[in-house]
Design a protein around this motif. Sequence first.
Motif, short mmCIF file in Angstrom:
data_model
loop_
_atom_site.label_atom_id
_atom_site.label_comp_id
_atom_site.label_asym_id
_atom_site.label_seq_id
_atom_site.Cartn_x
_atom_site.Cartn_y
_atom_site.Cartn_z
N ALA A 49 0.83 -1.21 0.00
CA ALA A 49 0.00 0.00 0.00
C ALA A 49 0.86 1.26 0.00
O ALA A 49 0.60 2.22 -0.73
CB ALA A 49 -0.92 0.00 1.22
N LEU A 50 1.92 1.25 0.79
CA LEU A 50 2.82 2.40 0.85
C LEU A 50 3.49 2.66 -0.49
O LEU A 50 3.63 3.81 -0.92
CB LEU A 50 3.87 2.16 1.93
N LEU A 51 3.88 1.61 -1.19
CA LEU A 51 4.49 1.76 -2.51
C LEU A 51 3.51 2.36 -3.52
O LEU A 51 3.89 3.17 -4.37
CB LEU A 51 5.01 0.41 -3.01
N LEU A 52 2.25 1.97 -3.43
CA LEU A 52 1.23 2.55 -4.30
C LEU A 52 1.10 4.05 -4.06
O LEU A 52 1.03 4.84 -5.00
CB LEU A 52 -0.12 1.86 -4.09
N TYR A 53 1.08 4.46 -2.79
CA TYR A 53 0.93 5.87 -2.48
C TYR A 53 2.15 6.66 -2.92
O TYR A 53 2.03 7.78 -3.43
CB TYR A 53 0.71 6.06 -0.98
N LEU A 54 3.34 6.10 -2.73
CA LEU A 54 4.56 6.79 -3.15
C LEU A 54 4.61 6.91 -4.68
O LEU A 54 5.12 7.90 -5.21
CB LEU A 54 5.78 6.03 -2.64
N THR A 55 4.08 5.91 -5.38
CA THR A 55 3.99 6.01 -6.84
C THR A 55 3.09 7.15 -7.25
O THR A 55 3.39 7.92 -8.18
CB THR A 55 3.47 4.69 -7.43
N ASN A 56 1.98 7.32 -6.55
CA ASN A 56 1.07 8.42 -6.84
C ASN A 56 1.73 9.78 -6.59
O ASN A 56 1.53 10.73 -7.35
CB ASN A 56 -0.19 8.30 -5.99
N VAL A 57 2.51 9.86 -5.53
CA VAL A 57 3.24 11.11 -5.26
C VAL A 57 4.21 11.42 -6.39
O VAL A 57 4.32 12.55 -6.86
CB VAL A 57 3.98 11.02 -3.91
N THR A 58 4.92 10.40 -6.85
CA THR A 58 5.87 10.57 -7.95
C THR A 58 5.16 11.03 -9.22
O THR A 58 5.64 11.93 -9.93
CB THR A 58 6.62 9.26 -8.21
N LEU A 59 4.00 10.44 -9.52
CA LEU A 59 3.23 10.85 -10.69
C LEU A 59 2.79 12.30 -10.58
O LEU A 59 2.81 13.05 -11.56
CB LEU A 59 2.02 9.94 -10.86
N SER A 60 2.38 12.71 -9.38
CA SER A 60 1.92 14.09 -9.19
C SER A 60 3.05 15.09 -9.40
O SER A 60 2.83 16.19 -9.91
CB SER A 60 1.36 14.26 -7.77
N VAL A 61 4.27 14.73 -9.03
CA VAL A 61 5.39 15.65 -9.14
C VAL A 61 5.93 15.71 -10.57
O VAL A 61 6.14 16.80 -11.12
CB VAL A 61 6.51 15.25 -8.16
N PHE A 62 6.14 14.55 -11.20
CA PHE A 62 6.80 14.51 -12.51
C PHE A 62 5.82 14.59 -13.68
O PHE A 62 6.21 14.95 -14.79
CB PHE A 62 7.65 13.26 -12.62
N LYS A 63 4.56 14.21 -13.47
CA LYS A 63 3.53 14.28 -14.51
C LYS A 63 4.02 13.70 -15.85
O LYS A 63 4.08 14.40 -16.87
CB LYS A 63 3.08 15.72 -14.70
N PRO A 64 4.37 12.43 -15.89
CA PRO A 64 4.95 11.85 -17.12
C PRO A 64 3.89 11.54 -18.18
O PRO A 64 2.69 11.61 -17.93
CB PRO A 64 5.59 10.56 -16.59
N TRP A 65 4.38 11.19 -19.37
CA TRP A 65 3.59 10.61 -20.47
C TRP A 65 2.73 11.60 -21.23
O TRP A 65 2.28 11.31 -22.33
CB TRP A 65 2.71 9.46 -19.98
N GLY A 66 2.45 12.77 -20.70
CA GLY A 66 1.75 13.77 -21.47
C GLY A 66 0.27 13.52 -21.61
O GLY A 66 -0.36 12.80 -20.85
N ARG A 67 -0.31 14.12 -22.65
CA ARG A 67 -1.74 14.14 -22.87
C ARG A 67 -2.19 12.96 -23.72
O ARG A 67 -1.50 12.54 -24.65
CB ARG A 67 -2.13 15.46 -23.55
#
Length: 203
Positions: free
Chosen positions: A180-198
């Motif tokens: 569960a903690l790894l899932l949340y940390l992945t979400n934090v990473t996505l929020s910061v780096f915003k990869p893959w575009g539109r």
Amino acid sequence: MAGYLSPDLMVVRMPPSAGSRPVATPAGDGARRRSGPRLSQKARKSMVVVHVVVSVSWLALMLCLLTLGTRALATDDADTLRTAYRSMAMLGDVLIIPLSLLTMASGVVLALGTPWGLFRYYWVSAKFWLTLAATAASIFALTARLHDATDAVARLPVGPISGMDLGFIRYNMVIVPTVALLLYLTNVTLSVFKPWGRRPASK
């Protein structure tokens, strides 16, 4: 999320006169139709506060559960193990459902009420599905494992750890919060780096 301007909603054009400031104008009626309803500035800020508070609280809860589960796995003292599992169950029963559902709901409201949208960008979509998976896993799998642990120690309120029928429970109490903690940390990473575009616009 709403603090950023979606690139397809506005186009910057320079007027003919030299030295004039750029003017932001809508990209067209199609963009306006796709934009959907938007939160007011006050409502957006209020929702951001709610989302940040409950998200951080959810992350902190998983850290607490992981700490207690690790302590119970490492100890040879039966009373310490019983206390750890009872504390984990108490925290889980009170906090897991409200924190997970509020995190999910506030995130969806922010996505739908801002230019990011819910499925307009790959990283937002990934966050949605990861949060949905984490919510379901926390409410069902994690809660069930916590109850398994408390039931196991309740059957032997006194005596050594070897007398308890724990099986794989001690490892589950570390594995499940870690996932569960790894899932949340992945979400934090996505929020910061915003990869893959539109994502490509649907026709």
